[in-house]
Write a protein that holds these residues in place. Structure first.
Motif, PDB file in Angstrom:
ATOM      1  N   ALA A 149      19.535  47.685  16.708  1.00  0.00           N
ATOM      2  CA  ALA A 149      18.086  47.840  16.768  1.00  0.00           C
ATOM      3  C   ALA A 149      17.498  47.024  17.915  1.00  0.00           C
ATOM      4  N   GLY A 150      18.019  45.814  18.113  1.00  0.00           N
ATOM      5  CA  GLY A 150      17.535  44.977  19.202  1.00  0.00           C
ATOM      6  C   GLY A 150      17.798  45.587  20.560  1.00  0.00           C
ATOM      7  N   VAL A 151      19.024  46.109  20.751  1.00  0.00           N
ATOM      8  CA  VAL A 151      19.384  46.727  22.028  1.00  0.00           C
ATOM      9  C   VAL A 151      18.510  47.948  22.300  1.00  0.00           C
ATOM     10  N   VAL A 152      18.354  48.799  21.278  1.00  0.00           N
ATOM     11  CA  VAL A 152      17.543  50.014  21.456  1.00  0.00           C
ATOM     12  C   VAL A 152      16.084  49.643  21.717  1.00  0.00           C
ATOM     13  N   ALA A 153      15.557  48.653  20.961  1.00  0.00           N
ATOM     14  CA  ALA A 153      14.155  48.267  21.104  1.00  0.00           C
ATOM     15  C   ALA A 153      13.835  47.802  22.524  1.00  0.00           C
ATOM     16  N   LEU A 154      14.788  47.115  23.140  1.00  0.00           N
ATOM     17  CA  LEU A 154      14.560  46.625  24.494  1.00  0.00           C
ATOM     18  C   LEU A 154      14.646  47.729  25.543  1.00  0.00           C
TER      19      LEU A 154
END
Length: 294
Positions: A149-154
């Motif tokens: 989720a963190g990778v996609v959000a960025l």
């Protein structure tokens, strides 16, 4: 009389959490784009209004504990989940905008879905303080989901970033809820000796990460979108962990399981409806005011 106190305290908890979240997001929205950077938390903790919002949200948990002292979990938890219904009118008042039919429909779907999921078939108690081996699959799963989720959000912007960050925050909050349960269950037998176990220290880590993702979601965009996502993912995640780690039995029949799945689906549909509403779009595009330093 006890039920009345439980209902009033649970409603007050929902309102205080909604207002606390609104205060936190109002400050976080004014900060620079520091998604998933600890500098964001450092900037926020120096803002009195944000600290007051955190204090109000913390007070809401005290009110929820009071409600639980007078009423069962199956009554209190669904009522506490209605914070979205308090938050949206507060957001509309802050933005000086009308909610609109689509936003109201989405909020009602989210709230009804969560209430049905929690109330239709409450978990049957399992065992307390499971061993670390039982937790490992949960840590791996939640950790992987949060990392993805963190990778996609960025890599995305706008409402998608808000949804991914809020979903990760909800998963971390659900994990924290489960660790709190395990820690509290050990206190009667171990007392201060609970500090010799891994749970309190893991709780600190998950709490910090949850705050990082949650405040990043608040900073990234509309509270009218991030709060419903968190409110949906957190209880679902906590219930699933209760079943897989604590051995709690969920639905007592296929019919109740069907109701639970329908409730979860309604909440997800509600988030989608909210996400596409003009109200969320207007809040997302609203220019934040310059931050005021203490």
């Amino acid at each position: 009389m006890a039920t009345t106190i439980a209902v009033i305290a649970a409603l007050a908890a929902a309102f205080c959490f909604a207002l606390g979240s609104l205060m936190q997001q109002g400050v976080a929205r004014q900060t620079a784009d520091e998604a998933l950077r600890f500098k964001l938390l450092w900037d926020l903790v120096r803002q009195p209004r944000w600290v007051a919002g955190v204090a109000l949200s913390t007070f809401s948990f005290g009110l929820q504990a009071l409600a639980l002292a007078f009423g069962p979990l199956t009554l209190v938890q669904p009522i506490a989940a209605t914070d979205v219904l308090f938050a949206l009118p507060l957001i509309a008042r802050r933005q000086r905008r009308r909610l609109g039919r689509r936003a109201i429909t989405g909020a009602l779907l989210v709230t009804v879905g969560i209430v049905v999921f929690l109330a239709v078939s409450p978990p049957v108690p399992g065992f307390s303080s499971p061993g670390i081996r039982a937790w490992l699959p949960v840590f791996i799963t939640v950790g992987s989901l949060v990392a993805v989720a963190g990778v996609v959000a960025l890599r995305v912007q706008g409402r998608l970033r808000v949804v991914w960050l809020a979903a990760a925050a909800g998963a971390l909050y659900g994990l924290s809820d489960a660790i709190i349960k395990s820690t509290v269950d050990m206190i009667p037998a171990d007392g201060i000796g609970v500090l010799g176990h891994w749970e309190p220290y893991t709780l600190i880590v998950t709490g910090i990460l949850g705050a990082l993702y949650g405040q990043s979601a608040f900073s990234a965009g509309a509270l009218s979108l991030s709060l419903p996502v968190i409110d949906t993912v957190e209880p679902v995640c906590a219930v699933v962990i209760g079943a897989t780690v604590f051995g709690e039995r969920l639905a007592s029949s296929p019919l109740n399981l069907g109701f639970q799945m329908a409730g979860a689906a309604a909440a997800v549909i509600g988030i989608a409806v909210l996400s596409s509403s003009k109200f969320v779009e207007a809040e997302t595009q609203a220019a934040p005011e310059p931050a005021r330093r203490a």
